[in-house]
Design a protein around this motif. Structure first.
Motif, short mmCIF file in Angstrom:
data_model
loop_
_atom_site.label_atom_id
_atom_site.label_comp_id
_atom_site.label_asym_id
_atom_site.label_seq_id
_atom_site.Cartn_x
_atom_site.Cartn_y
_atom_site.Cartn_z
N LEU A 59 0.82 -1.21 0.00
CA LEU A 59 0.00 0.00 0.00
C LEU A 59 0.86 1.26 0.00
O LEU A 59 0.56 2.23 -0.70
N VAL A 60 1.93 1.25 0.78
CA VAL A 60 2.82 2.42 0.82
C VAL A 60 3.47 2.66 -0.53
O VAL A 60 3.52 3.78 -1.04
N LEU A 61 3.97 1.59 -1.15
CA LEU A 61 4.61 1.72 -2.46
C LEU A 61 3.60 2.17 -3.52
O LEU A 61 3.90 3.02 -4.37
N THR A 62 2.39 1.63 -3.45
CA THR A 62 1.36 2.01 -4.42
C THR A 62 0.99 3.48 -4.27
O THR A 62 0.86 4.21 -5.25
N GLY A 63 0.84 3.93 -3.00
CA GLY A 63 0.53 5.34 -2.77
C GLY A 63 1.63 6.25 -3.28
O GLY A 63 1.36 7.30 -3.86
N GLY A 64 2.89 5.85 -3.07
CA GLY A 64 4.00 6.66 -3.57
C GLY A 64 4.01 6.75 -5.08
O GLY A 64 4.24 7.82 -5.65
N LEU A 65 3.75 5.62 -5.74
CA LEU A 65 3.73 5.62 -7.20
C LEU A 65 2.58 6.46 -7.74
O LEU A 65 2.72 7.19 -8.72
N VAL A 66 1.41 6.36 -7.09
CA VAL A 66 0.26 7.14 -7.52
C VAL A 66 0.55 8.63 -7.39
O VAL A 66 0.24 9.44 -8.28
N TRP A 67 1.16 9.04 -6.27
CA TRP A 67 1.48 10.45 -6.10
C TRP A 67 2.52 10.91 -7.11
O TRP A 67 2.44 12.01 -7.65
N TYR A 68 3.50 10.05 -7.38
CA TYR A 68 4.58 10.43 -8.30
C TYR A 68 4.06 10.65 -9.70
O TYR A 68 4.43 11.60 -10.38
N PHE A 69 3.16 9.75 -10.16
CA PHE A 69 2.70 9.83 -11.54
C PHE A 69 1.47 10.71 -11.70
O PHE A 69 1.18 11.18 -12.79
#
Length: 283
Positions: A59-69
């Motif tokens: 979940l943390v990695l997914t949230g980071g990727l969503v914010w980045y892109f």
């Protein structure tokens, strides 16, 4: 059947079978079997804990990727352009409204990298259109080199400050009241749409849609004067000509020479060589 064989009643059979089942039941719940099940329970808890930790990391990695892109690409109003949205008490700025769409399709070419483009609205029944070259500030006049009379040293001529039209539009669309930011000195052209596009470096792209109301092509000259916050002098870009098709339109973009623009005015007049007799007041 022999006479000496006793006959068992159904109740006696049931009692014996129940006695056997009662005798076996303690062996199923013996301490040894309970001891075997205890490690299995602890293993399940450890596996469950690992699974929860893995899910949290995902979940943390997914949230980071969503914010980045996606999050970092969302349009954000630059600090120096907030004066146009919420003018301070000591400002004469005309309030602008923020919109999520634009009619200027060509403006997308100036978007900052990794920035979402606003929705493009295509107007219908507006005739043939054209996009004029960017109208940017003219370079300052280069002065002659200065020579020191005592040493003979030559001071180098400074390079002119020419703001470049780069791809750094923030994606924010600000819309003013057209009548308050424009002056048309001809009845042949109407300004149907004005948008201010704040750049990330604090400057502005001012987009204007000029519509020709005549049944023949019209050549006009356009200019824009800007005034920065806490400045008294307006900086003008200088008139440049543009041809507008018959019953059509021309999209024009002005680049502000400074940042923190508080006020701007769009000027439109007939081209000097197209002015007829009696129209001298339009210049």
């Amino acid at each position: 059947m022999s006479k000496n064989t006793p006959i068992r009643k159904p109740s006696e059979r049931t009692a014996k079978s129940s006695t056997r089942s009662t005798t076996r039941s303690p062996s199923r719940s013996s301490p040894q079997s309970s001891a075997r099940r205890a490690p299995s329970s602890s293993i399940n808890k450890a596996e469950l804990k690992k699974l929860v930790m893995v899910l949290v990391m995902v979940l943390v990695l997914t949230g980071g990727l969503v914010w980045y892109f996606f999050g970092s690409r969302a349009p954000r109003l630059p600090e120096q352009a907030k004066i146009l949205v919420e003018p301070p008490p000591d400002s004469n700025a005309i309030p602008h409204t923020t919109e999520k769409e634009t009619v200027f399709e060509a403006s997308v070419e100036y978007l900052s990298p990794r920035t979402f483009a606003p929705k493009i609205v295509v107007e219908e029944n507006i005739g043939e259109g054209t996009v004029a070259p960017p109208h940017v500030p003219k370079p300052k006049v280069r002065r002659a080199p200065v020579v020191d009379p005592e040493t003979g040293a030559v001071e180098p001529v400074p390079e002119p400050d020419i703001p470049e039209v780069v791809k750094n539009w923030s994606g924010v669309v600000l819309v003013p009241e057209v009548a308050r930011v424009s002056k048309a000195y001809t009845s042949s052209v109407a300004l149907s749409r004005v948008e201010a596009h704040p750049l990330k470096n604090g400057r502005l792209h001012v987009w204007v849609r000029m519509r020709n109301k005549m049944g023949y092509p019209v050549e006009v000259e356009k200019d824009c004067r800007f005034r920065a916050y806490h400045e008294r002098v307006h900086n003008r870009l200088g008139f440049e000509s543009v041809s507008i098709p018959a019953r059509g339109y021309a999209d024009v973009m002005f680049l502000s020479p400074d940042a923190s623009i508080e006020e701007y005015t769009i000027l439109v007049r007939l081209a000097r060589d197209k002015v007829g007799e009696g129209d001298e007041d339009l210049l």
